[in-house]
Design a protein around this motif. Sequence first.
Motif, PDB file in Angstrom:
ATOM      1  N   PHE A 295       0.829  -1.203   0.000  1.00 24.47           N
ATOM      2  CA  PHE A 295       0.000   0.000   0.000  1.00 24.47           C
ATOM      3  C   PHE A 295       0.866   1.257   0.000  1.00 24.47           C
ATOM      4  CE2 PHE A 295      -1.941   3.417   2.492  1.00 24.47           C
ATOM      5  CZ  PHE A 295      -3.034   3.714   1.686  1.00 24.47           C
ATOM      6  N   SER A 296       1.844   1.303   0.892  1.00 24.91           N
ATOM      7  CA  SER A 296       2.704   2.490   1.002  1.00 24.91           C
ATOM      8  C   SER A 296       3.475   2.748  -0.284  1.00 24.91           C
ATOM      9  CB  SER A 296       3.694   2.329   2.161  1.00 24.91           C
ATOM     10  OG  SER A 296       3.019   2.129   3.357  1.00 24.91           O
ATOM     11  N   LEU A 297       4.001   1.680  -0.857  1.00 25.62           N
ATOM     12  CA  LEU A 297       4.792   1.816  -2.075  1.00 25.62           C
ATOM     13  C   LEU A 297       3.946   2.358  -3.232  1.00 25.62           C
ATOM     14  CD1 LEU A 297       7.534   1.234  -3.489  1.00 25.62           C
ATOM     15  CD2 LEU A 297       6.549  -0.980  -4.130  1.00 25.62           C
ATOM     16  N   TYR A 298       2.826   1.716  -3.526  1.00 23.46           N
ATOM     17  CA  TYR A 298       1.999   2.143  -4.650  1.00 23.46           C
ATOM     18  C   TYR A 298       1.326   3.485  -4.391  1.00 23.46           C
ATOM     19  CZ  TYR A 298       2.667  -2.115  -7.266  1.00 23.46           C
ATOM     20  OH  TYR A 298       3.218  -3.124  -7.988  1.00 23.46           O
ATOM     21  N   PHE A 299       0.936   3.752  -3.149  1.00 25.25           N
ATOM     22  CA  PHE A 299       0.350   5.047  -2.827  1.00 25.25           C
ATOM     23  C   PHE A 299       1.389   6.150  -3.012  1.00 25.25           C
ATOM     24  CE2 PHE A 299      -1.144   8.445  -0.023  1.00 25.25           C
ATOM     25  CZ  PHE A 299      -2.460   8.556  -0.459  1.00 25.25           C
ATOM     26  N   GLY A 300       2.607   5.893  -2.550  1.00 20.58           N
ATOM     27  CA  GLY A 300       3.687   6.880  -2.725  1.00 20.58           C
ATOM     28  C   GLY A 300       3.999   7.132  -4.192  1.00 20.58           C
ATOM     29  N   ILE A 301       4.033   6.062  -4.992  1.00 15.44           N
ATOM     30  CA  ILE A 301       4.297   6.226  -6.419  1.00 15.44           C
ATOM     31  C   ILE A 301       3.177   7.029  -7.077  1.00 15.44           C
ATOM     32  CG2 ILE A 301       4.413   4.979  -8.620  1.00 15.44           C
ATOM     33  CD1 ILE A 301       5.908   2.750  -7.101  1.00 15.44           C
ATOM     34  N   GLY A 302       1.931   6.701  -6.746  1.00 15.78           N
ATOM     35  CA  GLY A 302       0.788   7.416  -7.334  1.00 15.78           C
ATOM     36  C   GLY A 302       0.787   8.886  -6.984  1.00 15.78           C
ATOM     37  N   VAL A 303       0.981   9.204  -5.725  1.00 16.17           N
ATOM     38  CA  VAL A 303       0.989  10.611  -5.288  1.00 16.17           C
ATOM     39  C   VAL A 303       2.195  11.337  -5.883  1.00 16.17           C
ATOM     40  CG1 VAL A 303       1.212  12.100  -3.256  1.00 16.17           C
ATOM     41  CG2 VAL A 303      -0.372  10.168  -3.219  1.00 16.17           C
ATOM     42  N   SER A 304       3.333  10.663  -5.924  1.00 17.42           N
ATOM     43  CA  SER A 304       4.530  11.290  -6.525  1.00 17.42           C
ATOM     44  C   SER A 304       4.305  11.617  -7.996  1.00 17.42           C
ATOM     45  CB  SER A 304       5.741  10.362  -6.398  1.00 17.42           C
ATOM     46  OG  SER A 304       6.055  10.144  -5.057  1.00 17.42           O
ATOM     47  N   LEU A 305       3.693  10.714  -8.711  1.00 15.46           N
ATOM     48  CA  LEU A 305       3.405  10.983 -10.126  1.00 15.46           C
ATOM     49  C   LEU A 305       2.437  12.148 -10.285  1.00 15.46           C
ATOM     50  CD1 LEU A 305       3.107   7.377 -11.579  1.00 15.46           C
ATOM     51  CD2 LEU A 305       4.806   9.100 -12.203  1.00 15.46           C
ATOM     52  N   MET A 306       1.450  12.231  -9.422  1.00 17.44           N
ATOM     53  CA  MET A 306       0.499  13.350  -9.514  1.00 17.44           C
ATOM     54  C   MET A 306       1.194  14.680  -9.226  1.00 17.44           C
ATOM     55  SD  MET A 306      -3.099  11.909  -8.050  1.00 17.44           S
ATOM     56  CE  MET A 306      -2.522  10.926  -6.683  1.00 17.44           C
ATOM     57  N   PHE A 307       2.029  14.724  -8.188  1.00 19.81           N
ATOM     58  CA  PHE A 307       2.754  15.956  -7.896  1.00 19.81           C
ATOM     59  C   PHE A 307       3.743  16.295  -9.002  1.00 19.81           C
ATOM     60  CE2 PHE A 307       1.570  15.454  -3.316  1.00 19.81           C
ATOM     61  CZ  PHE A 307       0.962  16.699  -3.196  1.00 19.81           C
TER      62      PHE A 307
END
Length: 175
Positions: free
Chosen positions: A70-82
């Motif tokens: 969860f942390s890994l994919y959530f971090g990747i998703g939010v990082s891509l959005m930013f």
Amino acid sequence: MEKSKHCEICENQLYDFKTGTRCGITNERPCFKEKCSDIIFDKKYQDKIREVNIEFESIRRDKFLCYLNFSLYFGIGVSLMFTGYFLGVYLFKKGAMSTVPMVIIGIGFLVLPKAIGSLVSYYQKISVAQMKKTKLDEILSRYNIEYSIDVIINADIHDNKEIEANLTFLRKHPR
């Protein structure tokens, strides 16, 4: 409480797809109030205790990996959005318009369900396993049976699991 759950741990259980669970002694459907006076505990209930507890423990041990996923994919998703947002702001300040930032933001949104899906899947599995364990423990407590179980799961490099369950009874039915 479902009466057929008592029969699942009894050696007298007869099961037929047409009629369902029947008692091997009376050849009828279970018809008792709180507990069955004809129940026979032998190997079947020990196997059921092991099966339910191994399933529960196997799922419970995946908790860390689930949160990591969860942390890994959530971090990747939010990082891509930013990244998409800041790239869009940067390009706009330079006087250029591009769809690339929107595509990056969209990919970030597409990654989020992977993160949330694994978390939801874990909670569904653990709640079902917990419910099975609770129901089994409740039925066994009606017959004055308490147990302790140590589930040992050894996995090798290829994730081949070797499972050992050490079952000890603290209190047994007086039969």
